[in-house]
Design a protein around this motif. Structure first.
Motif, short mmCIF file in Angstrom:
data_model
loop_
_atom_site.label_atom_id
_atom_site.label_comp_id
_atom_site.label_asym_id
_atom_site.label_seq_id
_atom_site.Cartn_x
_atom_site.Cartn_y
_atom_site.Cartn_z
N GLU A 175 0.84 -1.19 0.00
CA GLU A 175 0.00 0.00 0.00
C GLU A 175 0.89 1.25 0.00
OE1 GLU A 175 -3.40 -0.03 -0.18
OE2 GLU A 175 -3.20 -2.21 -0.41
N GLN A 206 -3.43 -0.31 -11.41
CA GLN A 206 -3.48 -0.97 -10.10
C GLN A 206 -2.80 -0.16 -9.00
OE1 GLN A 206 -2.90 -5.25 -9.64
NE2 GLN A 206 -2.91 -5.44 -11.88
N SER A 209 -5.32 1.91 -7.05
CA SER A 209 -6.24 1.19 -6.16
C SER A 209 -5.55 0.77 -4.88
CB SER A 209 -6.82 -0.04 -6.88
OG SER A 209 -5.80 -0.95 -7.22
N HIS A 210 -4.24 1.06 -4.81
CA HIS A 210 -3.45 0.74 -3.61
C HIS A 210 -2.74 2.00 -3.10
CE1 HIS A 210 -4.10 -3.60 -3.85
NE2 HIS A 210 -3.97 -3.46 -5.16
N SER A 214 -3.78 10.07 -4.72
CA SER A 214 -3.25 9.94 -6.07
C SER A 214 -3.06 11.32 -6.69
CB SER A 214 -4.21 9.13 -6.95
OG SER A 214 -4.35 7.81 -6.47
N LYS A 228 -10.43 6.48 -11.96
CA LYS A 228 -11.51 5.55 -11.59
C LYS A 228 -10.98 4.40 -10.74
CE LYS A 228 -14.48 6.54 -15.57
NZ LYS A 228 -14.99 6.04 -16.87
N ALA A 229 -9.73 4.05 -10.92
CA ALA A 229 -9.13 2.96 -10.15
C ALA A 229 -8.76 3.40 -8.74
CB ALA A 229 -7.91 2.41 -10.86
N ALA A 230 -8.65 4.72 -8.53
CA ALA A 230 -8.14 5.24 -7.25
C ALA A 230 -9.10 4.96 -6.11
CB ALA A 230 -7.90 6.74 -7.38
N LYS A 231 -8.54 4.54 -4.99
CA LYS A 231 -9.36 4.29 -3.80
C LYS A 231 -9.41 5.48 -2.86
CE LYS A 231 -6.00 2.33 -0.53
NZ LYS A 231 -5.72 1.18 0.35
#
Length: 472
Positions: A175, A206, A209-210, A214, A228-231
């Motif tokens: 992470e 990826q 998403s970790h 961002s 869109k992948a960002a958490k």
């Protein structure tokens, strides 16, 4: 340290000894399961495998679905979760990873932050340096490096995160505090890399998403995929969109005897500031925005950034070699058509009398990029010198022939020996010329057949120039 009673972890059977735990990793060219007996003979007694093996009864075999992912998990445990002791900044993209990573590292270090960096140019922290085999090391090496950095007092680690790192699970489960996206274009697609652009793109995504936060270049047409992948929270940078969190305007090129650079105005999270960098081109401004954005996200004072930024350079990335008083020599890692065009286009903006480009292409792969590199050179160059660039097991003449297909009627000469080619380039230089040495960048070797031969491009340029000046 662990409940399986091993004192070291290895993936190379030759490095196994008494007390080792051996992970059987399946690779593109070799399968670690085939070397388990060798590891046993060298002392290993604990094995992580994907299928039960014929080993002596005192060998403990742990069968898992994926030994690569298991290696990540066990390496992290073995080294005491050192990633938790570091603020991790990950950078991905087709171009700019190395430049951004090393500039962030240098800026944080000069700002008094204890920092390390991992990437194409190697590993640096405190007074330590070591080379890396891959842009992103495998998980066992990665956690060992994290541990060494933490033990040396580092608080931050900046690292390049390649698409292959996600494809091969080198960073599985890791992470990041901040993830940075520079840009994206087709690359690293082939038999031993990504099967297509979609896979390449999604592996890049990826990272976000970790990542807890961002920072994304919204000038890229693929920025939406990354966002869109960002958490976590997403921040943006741009040289086109005034609505970005970090934005550059009023961009002006400048030139001195020892540098090519850019001045620009920026708005950085609502702060207005004028900045200078000693690397040219719009892509250098984009990289600088990413660097400044990360620095402010980490609360580095703006006055520190303004002071330090002009002195930040990265070896082998538009590196000016001070060799002759009347011509400019540039070393750059550009080794595909996209990066080569970016550098050559930037050089043309400085209105040189002539653009001379010395380049080749890597052997044993990348056949499709060779003709395209020739096409790019034809578009921007007055003269080209085609030569070797890590030909490996291919004959340099064959690689050069592939490049020539795209070069067409552009004036050029073929000199497979790169050292001789460099000497010719120096002797051809005339007042006002800019000569680009493309492909090697920071590398201090040539890969010929299966041997790494020491090779320092800047040293050869300087020696050739010195000899020329002595004879004038």
């Amino acid at each position: 340290m662990n409940d399986l009673n091993y004192s070291s972890i290895v993936t190379d059977s030759r490095k196994a000894n008494k007390g080792s735990c051996f992970f059987c990793i399946r690779g593109a060219l070799a399968d670690g399961h085939e070397y388990a007996k060798s590891a046993y003979e060298n002392g290993a007694r604990v094995f992580f495998v994907e299928e039960k093996l014929d080993l002596p009864s005192d060998a403990v075999q742990i069968v898992v679905d994926d030994t690569r992912k298991a290696l990540c998990e066990k390496s992290r445990e073995f080294y005491g979760k050192p990633d938790e002791k570091l603020c991790l900044i990950g950078i991905t993209g087709t171009k700019g990873k190395t430049t951004c990573a090393n500039m962030i590292y240098s800026l944080l270090t000069k700002a008094g932050r204890k920092c390390g960096v991992i990437g194409t140019n190697g590993v640096r922290y405190a007074d330590k340096y070591e080379k890396t085999a891959n842009t992103t090391p495998d998980s066992l090496e990665l956690y060992r490096i994290f541990n060494d950095m933490a033990n040396a007092g580092c608080e931050y680690c900046v690292m390049e995160v390649s698409s292959q790192a996600y494809k091969t699970d080198r960073v599985y489960g890791l992470e990041f505090d901040i993830g940075v996206f520079t840009n994206l274009s087709p690359d690293h697609i082939g038999e031993f890399e990504h099967k297509d652009f979609e896979e390449y793109k999604m592996c890049k995504a990826q990272l976000f998403s970790h990542s807890m936060m961002s920072l994304i270049n919204i000038d890229s047409e693929y920025s939406d995929t990354m966002a869109k992948a960002a958490k976590g929270e997403v921040f943006t940078f741009s040289v086109k969109d005034i609505g970005a969190d970090v934005y550059a305007d009023n961009i002006k090129s400048w030139k001195s005897d020892s540098a090519l650079g850019v001045d620009f105005d920026a708005r950085v999270f609502c702060e207005d500031v004028s900045l200078r960098i000693k690397t040219p081109g719009i892509y250098s401004v984009e990289n600088a925005l990413a660097v400044v954005g990360v620095a402010r996200m980490l609360d580095v004072p703006m006055e520190n950034i303004v002071t330090v930024l002009p002195d930040l350079k990265v070896k082998g990335r538009f590196e000016i070699v001070d060799a002759l008083p009347y011509a400019t020599f540039v070393i750059d890692y550009a080794h595909n058509e996209l990066s080569l065009e970016s550098v050559l286009k930037t050089i043309k903006e400085y209105n040189p009398k002539r653009v001379i480009c010395l380049f080749g292409s890597v052997g044993d792969r990348t056949q499709l990029r060779r003709g395209k590199m020739g096409q790019v050179a034809k578009k921007y160059c007055d003269f080209c010198i085609l030569t070797s660039d890590n030909p490996g097991n291919e004959e340099p003449e064959i690689i050069i022939y592939d490049i020539e297909k795209g070069l067409g009627d552009c004036p050029h000469i073929n000199i497979p020996d790169r050292e001789e080619a460099i000497k010719l380039a120096v002797n051809l230089a005339r007042a006002g010329d800019i000569i680009l040495f493309a492909g090697k960048g920071h590398e201090d070797y040539q890969l010929i057949k299966n041997e790494k031969i020491p090779f320092c491009e800047s040293d050869i340029i300087k020696k050739a120039a010195s000899a020329l000046l002595m004879n004038v």
